[in-house]
Design an enzyme around this catalytic site. Structure first.
Site, PDB file in Angstrom:
ATOM      1  N   HIS A  57       0.843  -1.205   0.000  1.00 30.51           N
ATOM      2  CA  HIS A  57       0.000   0.000   0.000  1.00 30.51           C
ATOM      3  C   HIS A  57       0.868   1.241   0.000  1.00 30.51           C
ATOM      4  O   HIS A  57       2.085   1.154   0.108  1.00 30.51           O
ATOM      5  CB  HIS A  57      -1.010  -0.030   1.144  1.00 30.51           C
ATOM      6  CG  HIS A  57      -0.438   0.124   2.525  1.00 30.51           C
ATOM      7  ND1 HIS A  57       0.389  -0.817   3.100  1.00 30.51           N
ATOM      8  CD2 HIS A  57      -0.570   1.112   3.436  1.00 30.51           C
ATOM      9  CE1 HIS A  57       0.720  -0.415   4.322  1.00 30.51           C
ATOM     10  NE2 HIS A  57       0.168   0.753   4.552  1.00 30.51           N
ATOM     11  N   HIS A  59       1.409   3.948   1.915  1.00 28.62           N
ATOM     12  CA  HIS A  59       1.972   4.733   3.028  1.00 28.62           C
ATOM     13  C   HIS A  59       3.498   4.807   2.947  1.00 28.62           C
ATOM     14  O   HIS A  59       4.164   3.854   2.532  1.00 28.62           O
ATOM     15  CB  HIS A  59       1.533   4.148   4.374  1.00 28.62           C
ATOM     16  CG  HIS A  59       0.114   4.453   4.698  1.00 28.62           C
ATOM     17  ND1 HIS A  59      -0.645   3.669   5.539  1.00 28.62           N
ATOM     18  CD2 HIS A  59      -0.698   5.464   4.285  1.00 28.62           C
ATOM     19  CE1 HIS A  59      -1.865   4.189   5.640  1.00 28.62           C
ATOM     20  NE2 HIS A  59      -1.922   5.274   4.886  1.00 28.62           N
ATOM     21  N   ASP A  61       5.858   4.643   5.047  1.00 23.81           N
ATOM     22  CA  ASP A  61       6.695   3.646   5.736  1.00 23.81           C
ATOM     23  C   ASP A  61       6.658   2.283   5.015  1.00 23.81           C
ATOM     24  O   ASP A  61       7.159   1.283   5.538  1.00 23.81           O
ATOM     25  CB  ASP A  61       6.285   3.501   7.213  1.00 23.81           C
ATOM     26  CG  ASP A  61       4.860   3.035   7.413  1.00 23.81           C
ATOM     27  OD1 ASP A  61       3.968   3.495   6.674  1.00 23.81           O
ATOM     28  OD2 ASP A  61       4.621   2.205   8.314  1.00 23.81           O
ATOM     29  N   HIS A  62       6.096   2.271   3.804  1.00 21.99           N
ATOM     30  CA  HIS A  62       6.071   1.059   2.980  1.00 21.99           C
ATOM     31  C   HIS A  62       6.645   1.278   1.577  1.00 21.99           C
ATOM     32  O   HIS A  62       7.094   0.333   0.942  1.00 21.99           O
ATOM     33  CB  HIS A  62       4.637   0.504   2.888  1.00 21.99           C
ATOM     34  CG  HIS A  62       4.078   0.152   4.244  1.00 21.99           C
ATOM     35  ND1 HIS A  62       3.953  -1.141   4.684  1.00 21.99           N
ATOM     36  CD2 HIS A  62       3.689   0.945   5.271  1.00 21.99           C
ATOM     37  CE1 HIS A  62       3.483  -1.126   5.924  1.00 21.99           C
ATOM     38  NE2 HIS A  62       3.318   0.129   6.307  1.00 21.99           N
ATOM     39  N   HIS A 115      -7.515  -0.627   5.530  1.00 22.93           N
ATOM     40  CA  HIS A 115      -6.479   0.289   6.050  1.00 22.93           C
ATOM     41  C   HIS A 115      -6.308   1.442   5.048  1.00 22.93           C
ATOM     42  O   HIS A 115      -6.331   2.609   5.425  1.00 22.93           O
ATOM     43  CB  HIS A 115      -5.183  -0.498   6.237  1.00 22.93           C
ATOM     44  CG  HIS A 115      -4.017   0.311   6.707  1.00 22.93           C
ATOM     45  ND1 HIS A 115      -3.962   0.903   7.944  1.00 22.93           N
ATOM     46  CD2 HIS A 115      -2.842   0.614   6.093  1.00 22.93           C
ATOM     47  CE1 HIS A 115      -2.792   1.537   8.082  1.00 22.93           C
ATOM     48  NE2 HIS A 115      -2.105   1.385   6.968  1.00 22.93           N
ATOM     49  N   ASP A 134      -0.196  -3.724   6.282  1.00 19.31           N
ATOM     50  CA  ASP A 134      -0.859  -3.231   7.497  1.00 19.31           C
ATOM     51  C   ASP A 134      -2.316  -3.683   7.575  1.00 19.31           C
ATOM     52  O   ASP A 134      -3.153  -3.015   8.183  1.00 19.31           O
ATOM     53  CB  ASP A 134      -0.806  -1.697   7.549  1.00 19.31           C
ATOM     54  CG  ASP A 134       0.594  -1.166   7.804  1.00 19.31           C
ATOM     55  OD1 ASP A 134       1.517  -1.971   8.047  1.00 19.31           O
ATOM     56  OD2 ASP A 134       0.760   0.073   7.747  1.00 19.31           O
ATOM     57  N   HIS A 172       4.534  -4.582  10.920  1.00 13.80           N
ATOM     58  CA  HIS A 172       4.878  -3.864  12.162  1.00 13.80           C
ATOM     59  C   HIS A 172       4.973  -4.815  13.352  1.00 13.80           C
ATOM     60  O   HIS A 172       4.267  -5.817  13.415  1.00 13.80           O
ATOM     61  CB  HIS A 172       3.823  -2.798  12.498  1.00 13.80           C
ATOM     62  CG  HIS A 172       3.823  -1.629  11.566  1.00 13.80           C
ATOM     63  ND1 HIS A 172       4.651  -0.547  11.727  1.00 13.80           N
ATOM     64  CD2 HIS A 172       3.098  -1.384  10.447  1.00 13.80           C
ATOM     65  CE1 HIS A 172       4.437   0.331  10.749  1.00 13.80           C
ATOM     66  NE2 HIS A 172       3.495  -0.158   9.949  1.00 13.80           N
TER      67      HIS A 172
HETATM   68 FE    FE Z   1       2.716   0.864   8.147  1.00 13.62          FE
HETATM   69 ZN    ZN Z   2       0.037   1.735   6.499  1.00 16.10          ZN
END
Ligand code: FE
Ligand code: ZN
Length: 256
Positions: A57, A59, A61-62, A115, A134, A172
């Site tokens: 996805h 975001h 942090d990905h 999400h 996530d 995570h």
């Molecule tokens: Fe994340």
């Molecule tokens: Zn995420």
């Protein structure tokens, strides 16, 4: 079917990115690379060359290292069709039911909105491995930033139906805090107490609690069990629509 070598790399505060390598063809992918240096270090240590990025996805942090890694290696970036405009550098866009050949291995793609609206999960059946970003965490699930409880419940229900020994490589390390929340709802659930003890031991030894398995999450994750009368009773919603129960548990977690 070829089986993958999987390396888990802890990055940032509590993210995991993964490097997967298919030995017969030599292809190597970074799954959800938040950052580049740790990817390069791992590649060097293993003697692997990055050929792919697989995203779940959009975001940061990905996908944070997508463009840097592509510039450095010329790798192919594969991600969700429903969110292709938000995946930096995407080359190949996939959607629900698509099969993706990764060397001699194969992934099946699941659309798992909730999400985010364009979230996908990657299932490598030949390696009993699910990379779910996530969507699902051990004893938890992702926040509903762009989706509804009904969407997320359907997404999780579909992943729940995968073979029980499938390992869940989520993105995570949230397990300990997820367990604190889950125990606030079901303080005496035996499978949850067992998982809590196991996680306490792992964290004391500074070991990851990820991957989990479909079997373990079916037994103890409240977000897998919105249709379980035991959980429904625990939140005072016996006989209710599972999507509504899921929404109630998710909103309690948001406020926890
Ligand atoms: Fe994340
Ligand atoms: Zn995420």
């Amino acid at each position: 079917m070829s089986s993958l070598e999987i390396v888990q790399v802890p990055v940032l505060r509590d993210n995991y990115l993964y490097l997967i390598h298919e030995p017969s063809s030599g292809v190597t992918a970074a799954i959800d690379p938040a950052v580049a240096p740790e990817v390069h270090e791992t590649l060097t240590a293993r003697g692997w060359t990055l050929t792919h990025i697989l995203n779940t996805h959009h975001h940061s942090d990905h996908v944070g290292a997508n463009l840097a890694l592509k510039a450095a290696t010329g790798c192919t970036i594969v991600g969700p069709s429903a969110d292709r405009d938000r995946i930096p550098g995407i080359d190949i866009a996939l959607s629900d039911g698509d099969r993706y050949a990764f060397g001699a291995a194969e992934a099946v793609v699941f659309d798992v909105p909730g999400h985010t609206r364009g979230h996908i999960a990657w299932w490598f059946a030949g390696s009993a491995a699910l990379f779910c970003g996530d969507t699902v965490f051990s004893i938890g699930c992702g926040r509903l930033f762009e989706g509804t409880p009904a969407q997320m419940w359907r997404s999780i229900s579909r992943l729940r139906d995968l073979p029980e020994d499938t390992r869940i490589y989520c993105a995570h390390e949230y397990t300990a805090s997820n367990i604190r929340f889950a125990l606030s709802i079901e303080p005496t659930l035996p499978a949850l107490l067992a998982r809590a003890a196991e996680v306490e031991e792992l964290r004391a030894a500074e070991q990851p609690t990820v991957p989990s398995t479909i079997r373990a999450e079916r037994a103890a994750n409240p977000f897998f069990r919105a249709d379980d009368p035991i959980l429904q009773r625990a939140v005072g919603m016996e006989g209710s629509d599972p999507a509504a129960v899921f929404g109630e548990v998710r909103s309690r977690k948001d406020r926890f």
